[in-house]
Design a protein around this motif. Structure first.
Motif, PDB file in Angstrom:
ATOM      1  N   UNK B 280     -65.760  46.352   2.919  1.00 39.22           N
ATOM      2  CA  UNK B 280     -66.387  45.976   4.189  1.00 39.22           C
ATOM      3  C   UNK B 280     -65.573  44.948   4.974  1.00 39.22           C
ATOM      4  N   UNK B 281     -64.305  44.828   4.653  1.00 42.54           N
ATOM      5  CA  UNK B 281     -63.465  43.877   5.403  1.00 42.54           C
ATOM      6  C   UNK B 281     -63.014  44.491   6.722  1.00 42.54           C
ATOM      7  N   UNK B 282     -62.800  43.638   7.699  1.00 44.18           N
ATOM      8  CA  UNK B 282     -62.058  44.034   8.896  1.00 44.18           C
ATOM      9  C   UNK B 282     -60.581  43.787   8.614  1.00 44.18           C
ATOM     10  N   UNK B 283     -59.750  44.701   9.053  1.00 45.24           N
ATOM     11  CA  UNK B 283     -58.308  44.550   8.861  1.00 45.24           C
ATOM     12  C   UNK B 283     -57.630  44.612  10.222  1.00 45.24           C
ATOM     13  N   UNK B 284     -56.839  43.599  10.510  1.00 41.32           N
ATOM     14  CA  UNK B 284     -56.057  43.665  11.740  1.00 41.32           C
ATOM     15  C   UNK B 284     -54.801  42.846  11.559  1.00 41.32           C
ATOM     16  N   UNK B 285     -53.724  43.296  12.178  1.00 43.33           N
ATOM     17  CA  UNK B 285     -52.485  42.550  12.056  1.00 43.33           C
ATOM     18  C   UNK B 285     -51.345  43.335  12.654  1.00 43.33           C
ATOM     19  N   UNK B 286     -50.155  43.078  12.106  1.00 40.21           N
ATOM     20  CA  UNK B 286     -48.967  43.731  12.632  1.00 40.21           C
ATOM     21  C   UNK B 286     -48.033  42.701  13.223  1.00 40.21           C
ATOM     22  N   UNK B 287     -46.976  43.199  13.880  1.00 42.50           N
ATOM     23  CA  UNK B 287     -46.016  42.277  14.505  1.00 42.50           C
ATOM     24  C   UNK B 287     -46.739  41.461  15.584  1.00 42.50           C
ATOM     25  N   UNK B 288     -46.726  40.167  15.447  1.00 40.36           N
ATOM     26  CA  UNK B 288     -47.542  39.318  16.316  1.00 40.36           C
ATOM     27  C   UNK B 288     -47.145  39.455  17.785  1.00 40.36           C
ATOM     28  N   UNK B 289     -48.132  39.631  18.646  1.00 40.21           N
ATOM     29  CA  UNK B 289     -47.856  39.603  20.095  1.00 40.21           C
ATOM     30  C   UNK B 289     -47.730  38.145  20.535  1.00 40.21           C
ATOM     31  N   UNK B 290     -46.622  37.538  20.119  1.00 37.62           N
ATOM     32  CA  UNK B 290     -46.421  36.103  20.344  1.00 37.62           C
ATOM     33  C   UNK B 290     -46.536  35.764  21.830  1.00 37.62           C
ATOM     34  N   UNK B 291     -46.049  36.682  22.669  1.00 38.94           N
ATOM     35  CA  UNK B 291     -46.059  36.435  24.117  1.00 38.94           C
ATOM     36  C   UNK B 291     -47.460  36.115  24.636  1.00 38.94           C
TER      37      UNK B 291
END
Lengths: 340, 340
Positions: B280-291
Motif C-alpha cells: 500500500x505504499x505510494x512510489x514516486x521518484x526518478x531523476x530529480x526535476x531540480x529546475x
C-alpha cells in the motif's frame, strides 16, 4: 445453510455448510441479499493460485443484519448493510488515514465464504455501512457492486488522481476497469480512454463515460495512447488486470509526472527499477480500501446518480454458482450475481 | 581549456579539451566557479556502468555567464547562474507540470562535461537560474549543491510527501540522503530518522535536522524503523542509494498509505509486484526535476537559511579531480568540490 465451495480448479459446488454464529462480541451475522463471483475468484478456479482442499468462496456481500455481538454499537439487526473484502476496525491509525484494507486488525473475508446464505462479519461496527433504509430490490446489484468492484475501480481512479482536466486511461475491461471508467467520470476527468477489444464491454464503458476506446494492447496500445495525447502519455492510468503486460502497459502509457493507480491483484509481476525510475510515474495501488469510499458510494447509488450494478450481466440462483464461474472464466459474462 | 576525462574504470585525467562554443542560438557558455564529483559519477568510475573510450565527466555546475546565443532572452553575460543535470526548455507541458528532467527537449549535461573550466549549456533560458547578484565566495558550495544533490534530496523529500506531523526515514547517507534530511526539516517534518553507520555522516545528519539515527540495515533496519513507529512504519521514506537492498528497505519501512520518494539512480533493481501491491505504499521518484526547485533553493541559500554546502568535506583544484574520485570511492569524503 448452503454455500459455494471450491474443491479443485474448475470444481465449484454449492453444498451444506455450518450456519455462521457470533464468535466474537464484535461480530455480526448477516443474511445475504446478494453475492457474486469476483475476477479474483478465477485465480484459484483456474488453478493459477493453489487450491488446498475444499474452501468456502466469495467476499462480496450485501444483506440484512440478523444478529450482532455484545460489543457491537452502531450496527443493528434489521439494517441493510454493505461490507467489503477486508474486515477493519476503522479506528486505528491506518484506517483513519484511509487504508482500511491494511487495518492493523484486518481480517480477510474470503475464507468466511460470502457465496452463501449467511455470513459472519468480524469487526461489524468498523466493517459494515448501513444504507439509510432497506433499499428497493433494483438497487441491490449496485450496492453489491459497491462491496468490491465499484470500490476497487474507484480507488484505482483516486490512486491515479483522475480529476478535472485529466486524461485517464483504463487498462482492463472487467467489472473493476469498467467501474474505474465510471469513477473517473464522477471525479470529473476530461477524457477517459478505455482499453478494450470486447464490444459489449466497450458499450458499457461508453455508457459509463468513456470518450475513446483503444483496442490495441501492449506496445501497440501504448503507441496509440501516446498518439491520442500529443506524444506525452496520459495523466492518469488505472491498471485493473494484474499481469506483467498490463502493468507495463499502464506505466508506459503514463506521462512523466503522471499517476498509475493499480488495483489488479498482481500475479507474477516484477517491475524493472531502471525503467520505473526514468518513467517519472507515480505508482500507487493495492487492495482497495473500499471502506473509505462506502458512505459516498452508497449515497450516490441510493440517490440513483450512478448505476454500477450494470456490470452484472448474469444473474443466477446461488445453487447455480458453478455456471457463474464458468461464464466468467469463458468471458461470456462480465460478472455473475448470485441470489441465495 | 582543462577538463576531467574518464579513460577507463578508475582512470580519471584532467587534460586539454576544446573550448566550448555557442552551437545553438539558445546556448550559453559559462565559466565555472565550481564543480564537483557526483555519487553517480562513481558508477562508471567503478566500472559498474560501461566506459566506452575517454568521456568528459561532470554535470554539476555554477558559474558566470560568458556568452549567450542570439535567441537567449533572460540570461545575460556576467550573471552568476545555477543549472542542473538536464537542460530543459521549461516551457513544454511536462516542464510546466514540474518535471523538467523529462522535458520533451531535454538534453543530458553529463556528456558535455562540467568538470572543466567552461561549459556549454543548451536551452539556457529554460535551464539556468541566475542569483540576485554575484554571490560571495562562501555561498558558492551551497549554490553548487543546489545544482544536483540538494535539488535531488529535496525532490526525494517532496516525492515522499515529507511535511508537518510526518515521520520521515532517509535511506542512504551520501550527500543526497543528507540533504534529504535538510529538505524534510525545511518541509516541516516532525521526526526525521537517518539510516547511517558512519559517524561523520551521522553528525551532519543531526546538524541538518535528523532526530534519530538508525545504524541497522536491511531487515534489521526495517525492524528498527517499525519499532520506532509503533509497529506501523514511517509516513515518508526517501531512498537515496539505488540498489535492490535499499529500495526494498525503503518500501518495507513505509506504512500502508505512506510514500516512498526514490532518487537513488536504480541499478539492477527489480520490484516484486505482489509485495508492492500489498505494501500500500505510494512510489514516486526518478531523476530529480531540480529546475522546479532552483528558485526557492537559491533564495534559501542566499538568505543563509540553509547551508547545504557542508556536504563538501573535500575541496580540491580541478587538476586534482582524480583524488576527488578516489576519496569518494573509498568513502573518505562525502563529496568533493573542484575549483577550476
Amino acid at each position: 445453510m448452503r454455500g459455494a465451495m471450491l474443491h479443485a480448479p474448475g470444481d465449484i459446488r454449492v453444498e451444506q455448510r455450518a450456519d455462521p454464529k457470533i464468535e466474537q462480541p464484535t461480530d455480526a451475522v448477516i443474511r445475504l441479499a446478494a453475492t457474486c463471483v469476483c475476477g479474483s475468484d478465477l485465480w484459484p478456479y483456474r488453478g493459477i493460485e493453489p487450491v488446498t482442499g475444499p474452501a468456502p468462496m466469495g467476499h462480496e456481500y450485501v444483506g440484512i443484519v440478523e444478529e450482532v455481538g455484545s460489543e457491537v454499537r452502531s450496527i443493528r439487526p434489521g439494517q441493510f448493510v454493505v461490507g467489503s473484502f477486508f474486515a477493519s476496525d476503522n479506528t486505528c491509525e491506518i484506517c483513519r488515514a484511509g487504508y482500511q484494507s491494511s487495518c492493523i486488525h484486518r481480517e480477510l473475508m474470503g475464507p468466511l465464504g460470502a457465496q452463501a446464505e449467511y455470513l459472519r462479519v468480524p469487526l461489524a461496527d468498523g466493517t459494515l455501512v448501513a444504507t439509510p433504509e432497506v433499499p428497493s430490490d433494483d438497487l441491490v446489484p449496485s450496492l453489491l457492486a459497491a462491496s468490491d468492484v465499484l470500490g476497487t475501480g474507484w480507488f484505482g481512479a483516486v490512486a491515479a488522481e483522475a480529476g478535472p482536466g485529466k486524461t485517464v486511461v483504463v487498462v482492463g475491461d472487467g467489472a473493476v476497469g469498467l467501474l474505474a471508467v465510471l469513477a473517473a467520470k464522477q471525479l470529473g476527468a476530461e477524457r477517459i480512454i478505455a482499453m478494450s477489444r470486447h464490444e459489449p464491454r466497450q458499450k458499457l464503458a461508453i455508457a459509463y463515460g468513456a470518450t475513446d476506446i483503444v483496442t490495441e494492447r501492449g506496445d501497440a496500445g501504448v503507441a496509440r495512447i501516446k498518439e491520442l495525447t500529443g506524444g506525452l502519455g496520459a495523466h492518469s492510468v488505472v491498471e485493473a488486470v494484474g499481469t506483467q503486460e498490463s502493468m507495463m502497459q499502464a506505466i508506459r502509457a503514463t506521462r512523466p509526472g503522471g499517476h498509475v493507480g493499480y488495483v489488479g491483484v498482481a500475479h507474477g509481476v516484477t517491475l524493472p527499477g531502471e525503467e520505473l525510475f526514468f518513467s517519472h510515474a507515480h505508482l500507487h495501488g493495492g487492495p482497495a480500501p473500499v471502506r473509505r469510499f462506502l458512505p459516498e458510494l452508497i449515497d450516490l447509488i441510493c440517490n440513483r446518480e450512478i448505476d454500477p450494478g450494470k456490470v452484472f450481466d448474469l444473474e443466477l440462483p446461488l445453487d447455480q454458482a458453478a455456471e457463474g464461474y464458468r461464464a466468467m472464466d469463458e468471458r461470456r459474462a462480465i460478472k455473475a450475481l448470485l441470489r441465495p
